[in-house]
Design a protein around this motif. Structure first.
Motif, PDB file in Angstrom:
ATOM      1  N   GLN A 147     -57.934 -20.454-101.484  1.00 54.56           N
ATOM      2  CA  GLN A 147     -58.077 -19.922-100.133  1.00 54.56           C
ATOM      3  C   GLN A 147     -58.646 -18.511-100.215  1.00 54.56           C
ATOM      4  OE1 GLN A 147     -57.315 -21.718 -97.224  1.00 54.56           O
ATOM      5  NE2 GLN A 147     -57.168 -23.348 -98.736  1.00 54.56           N
ATOM      6  N   VAL A 148     -59.528 -18.184 -99.281  1.00 49.74           N
ATOM      7  CA  VAL A 148     -60.151 -16.850 -99.247  1.00 49.74           C
ATOM      8  C   VAL A 148     -59.792 -16.200 -97.919  1.00 49.74           C
ATOM      9  CG1 VAL A 148     -62.342 -15.616 -99.277  1.00 49.74           C
ATOM     10  CG2 VAL A 148     -62.068 -17.660-100.680  1.00 49.74           C
ATOM     11  N   SER A 149     -59.369 -14.935 -98.013  1.00 53.46           N
ATOM     12  CA  SER A 149     -59.128 -14.167 -96.798  1.00 53.46           C
ATOM     13  C   SER A 149     -59.756 -12.783 -96.963  1.00 53.46           C
ATOM     14  CB  SER A 149     -57.636 -14.041 -96.488  1.00 53.46           C
ATOM     15  OG  SER A 149     -56.969 -13.327 -97.496  1.00 53.46           O
ATOM     16  N   VAL A 150     -60.143 -12.218 -95.840  1.00 53.95           N
ATOM     17  CA  VAL A 150     -60.823 -10.922 -95.835  1.00 53.95           C
ATOM     18  C   VAL A 150     -60.032  -9.958 -94.963  1.00 53.95           C
ATOM     19  CG1 VAL A 150     -62.939  -9.704 -95.229  1.00 53.95           C
ATOM     20  CG2 VAL A 150     -63.063 -12.029 -96.144  1.00 53.95           C
ATOM     21  N   GLU A 151     -59.696  -8.820 -95.538  1.00 52.61           N
ATOM     22  CA  GLU A 151     -59.023  -7.767 -94.792  1.00 52.61           C
ATOM     23  C   GLU A 151     -60.006  -6.623 -94.611  1.00 52.61           C
ATOM     24  OE1 GLU A 151     -54.934  -5.114 -95.116  1.00 52.61           O
ATOM     25  OE2 GLU A 151     -55.411  -6.551 -96.683  1.00 52.61           O
ATOM     26  N   LYS A 152     -60.391  -6.364 -93.365  1.00 54.21           N
ATOM     27  CA  LYS A 152     -61.347  -5.291 -93.072  1.00 54.21           C
ATOM     28  C   LYS A 152     -60.576  -3.981 -92.990  1.00 54.21           C
ATOM     29  CE  LYS A 152     -63.781  -8.702 -90.426  1.00 54.21           C
ATOM     30  NZ  LYS A 152     -63.989  -9.215 -89.094  1.00 54.21           N
ATOM     31  N   MET A 153     -60.988  -3.028 -93.799  1.00 56.52           N
ATOM     32  CA  MET A 153     -60.307  -1.739 -93.874  1.00 56.52           C
ATOM     33  C   MET A 153     -61.154  -0.683 -93.164  1.00 56.52           C
ATOM     34  SD  MET A 153     -57.748  -2.834 -95.607  1.00 56.52           S
ATOM     35  CE  MET A 153     -56.879  -1.335 -96.011  1.00 56.52           C
ATOM     36  N   LYS A 154     -60.532   0.033 -92.251  1.00 57.99           N
ATOM     37  CA  LYS A 154     -61.223   1.096 -91.521  1.00 57.99           C
ATOM     38  C   LYS A 154     -60.643   2.433 -91.929  1.00 57.99           C
ATOM     39  CE  LYS A 154     -62.069  -1.782 -87.454  1.00 57.99           C
ATOM     40  NZ  LYS A 154     -61.857  -1.928 -86.017  1.00 57.99           N
ATOM     41  N   LEU A 155     -61.518   3.388 -92.137  1.00 58.97           N
ATOM     42  CA  LEU A 155     -61.082   4.756 -92.485  1.00 58.97           C
ATOM     43  C   LEU A 155     -61.408   5.700 -91.351  1.00 58.97           C
ATOM     44  CD1 LEU A 155     -62.360   4.876 -96.168  1.00 58.97           C
ATOM     45  CD2 LEU A 155     -60.025   4.541 -95.392  1.00 58.97           C
TER      46      LEU A 155
END
Length: 156
Positions: free
Chosen positions: A148-156
């Motif tokens: 399974q692939v998941s993407v966590e978008k990180m904002k700075l």
């Protein structure tokens, strides 16, 4: 496996440094170019294995593209400038299908993108230094576990 994904850092260390606490929790760091030297800096600051490609602002004699097999997933990594990504991902889609990629990581536009098309996941982490098209700096944490692939978008 937890993978930190960055691109277009452009040697602005104060911005890169803001991402480092999150990257220290990763198993691998992938840098999609501009600037290749920053991948060495990331390794020196985290001690985590780092893979990187050459971007259009890089002058090192390093690979422009990599095909990486990780946890039964094939990742195609490039900067994107050679595939006209500022005008869309059509050329990149063709390359992804040709190499049998499950995941494509690229940069160049400085604009984050996470898109699944024809069972291929396209990821542009944006830029931690010089974002375009958005009002935040960004990178991605990619998780690959149990196929399974998941993407966590990180904002700075």
């Amino acid at each position: 496996m937890k993978i930190g994904v960055l691109s277009d850092t452009h040697r602005i260390k104060k911005c890169i440094d803001e991402a480092i606490p999150y990257l220290k929790e990763c198993d691998l760091i992938i840098h999609a170019g501009d600037n290749f030297e920053d991948s060495k800096y990331l390794y020196s600051m985290t001690g985590i294995g780092t893979m990187a490609v050459k971007g259009n602002c890089d002058f090192e004699n390093v690979e422009e593209e990599l095909e990486i097999d990780i946890v039964d997933k094939k990742i195609f990594l490039c900067h994107g400038d050679n595939y006209g990504v500022k005008y869309g991902i059509k050329e990149l889609e063709s390359k992804a299908k040709k190499v049998g990629a499950d995941i494509v990581i690229f940069g160049h536009t400085h604009t984050p993108l996470c898109l699944e098309k024809d069972n291929i996941l396209y990821i542009n982490p944006g830029s931690v230094s010089l974002p375009r098209g958005v009002n935040y700096r960004s990178f991605v944490i990619l998780n690959i576990e149990d196929n399974q692939v998941s993407v966590e978008k990180m904002k700075l």
